[in-house]
Enzyme design. Sequence first.
Site, mmCIF file in Angstrom:
data_model
loop_
_atom_site.group_PDB
_atom_site.id
_atom_site.type_symbol
_atom_site.label_atom_id
_atom_site.label_comp_id
_atom_site.label_asym_id
_atom_site.label_seq_id
_atom_site.Cartn_x
_atom_site.Cartn_y
_atom_site.Cartn_z
ATOM 1 N N LEU A 1 8.843 -3.712 -8.601
ATOM 2 C CA LEU A 1 7.848 -2.707 -8.965
ATOM 3 C C LEU A 1 6.415 -3.238 -8.978
ATOM 4 O O LEU A 1 5.506 -2.554 -9.440
ATOM 5 C CB LEU A 1 8.212 -2.086 -10.323
ATOM 6 C CG LEU A 1 9.585 -1.401 -10.344
ATOM 7 C CD1 LEU A 1 9.903 -0.880 -11.733
ATOM 8 C CD2 LEU A 1 9.669 -0.292 -9.314
ATOM 9 N N CYS A 2 6.194 -4.435 -8.459
ATOM 10 C CA CYS A 2 4.840 -4.994 -8.369
ATOM 11 C C CYS A 2 4.089 -4.355 -7.207
ATOM 12 O O CYS A 2 4.654 -4.128 -6.136
ATOM 13 C CB CYS A 2 4.881 -6.498 -8.138
ATOM 14 S SG CYS A 2 5.164 -7.445 -9.615
ATOM 15 N N HIS A 3 2.810 -4.111 -7.429
ATOM 16 C CA HIS A 3 1.952 -3.615 -6.356
ATOM 17 C C HIS A 3 1.562 -4.767 -5.436
ATOM 18 O O HIS A 3 1.318 -5.883 -5.918
ATOM 19 C CB HIS A 3 0.652 -3.036 -6.934
ATOM 20 C CG HIS A 3 0.839 -1.781 -7.702
ATOM 21 N ND1 HIS A 3 1.218 -1.770 -9.024
ATOM 22 C CD2 HIS A 3 0.701 -0.483 -7.335
ATOM 23 C CE1 HIS A 3 1.297 -0.521 -9.445
ATOM 24 N NE2 HIS A 3 0.997 0.281 -8.443
ATOM 25 N N MET A 54 1.705 -11.410 -12.614
ATOM 26 C CA MET A 54 2.959 -11.710 -11.915
ATOM 27 C C MET A 54 2.729 -12.686 -10.767
ATOM 28 O O MET A 54 3.581 -13.534 -10.483
ATOM 29 C CB MET A 54 3.622 -10.424 -11.415
ATOM 30 C CG MET A 54 4.108 -9.515 -12.536
ATOM 31 S SD MET A 54 5.163 -10.334 -13.753
ATOM 32 C CE MET A 54 6.506 -10.886 -12.741
ATOM 33 N N ASP A 109 13.575 -28.664 -5.304
ATOM 34 C CA ASP A 109 14.207 -28.713 -3.984
ATOM 35 C C ASP A 109 13.926 -30.026 -3.270
ATOM 36 O O ASP A 109 14.817 -30.617 -2.669
ATOM 37 C CB ASP A 109 13.719 -27.533 -3.132
ATOM 38 C CG ASP A 109 14.330 -27.558 -1.737
ATOM 39 O OD1 ASP A 109 15.578 -27.592 -1.644
ATOM 40 O OD2 ASP A 109 13.573 -27.562 -0.757
#
Length: 173
Positions: A83-85, A121, A136
């Site tokens: 739901l992030c723009h 975010m 990693d």
Amino acid sequence: MNHPTTPTPSPLTHFDAEGQAHMVDVAAKASTHRVAVAEGRITMEPATLALIQSGSAKKGDVLGIARIAGIQGAKKTSDLIPLCHPIALTRVAVEFEVEAAANSVLCRTTAECTGQTGVEMEALTACSVALLTIYDMCKAVDRGMTMGGVRLMEKRGGKSGHFVATSHANAAD
């Protein structure tokens, strides 16, 4: 007698009055300069930290590659978080601080834009992706590394104003 009830609006902005998930409408919001700063850390064995510091890790410059990965992560946030723009970022910075006494690397990220919604975010995603990249690149020598404490440290701009994290959360991992 049954009375129809009006749904109560949720205090969570990503849910409508009926409780359905939706993307927040930001059309009426003012376009302002917005900045968010996040941080987190990865803790490892002393020998792993020494490899990172010496630049002799088998896969190359661990922190340099993690910096690029963090920037890329910020740019892809709306692809990862449903739901992030999508945001036109104007700046993303990823910085590392080696904490030798704690056998850890602190990652601090900054995301900026001029727009109608914040960049929290993006800063948090950049931090998470940078830490995951360190894992990693070093997992062949240290699978026991732990990542934690990823949190928003500061946010500026927008209707909700300025936020600065309190120090009590620093101990949370």
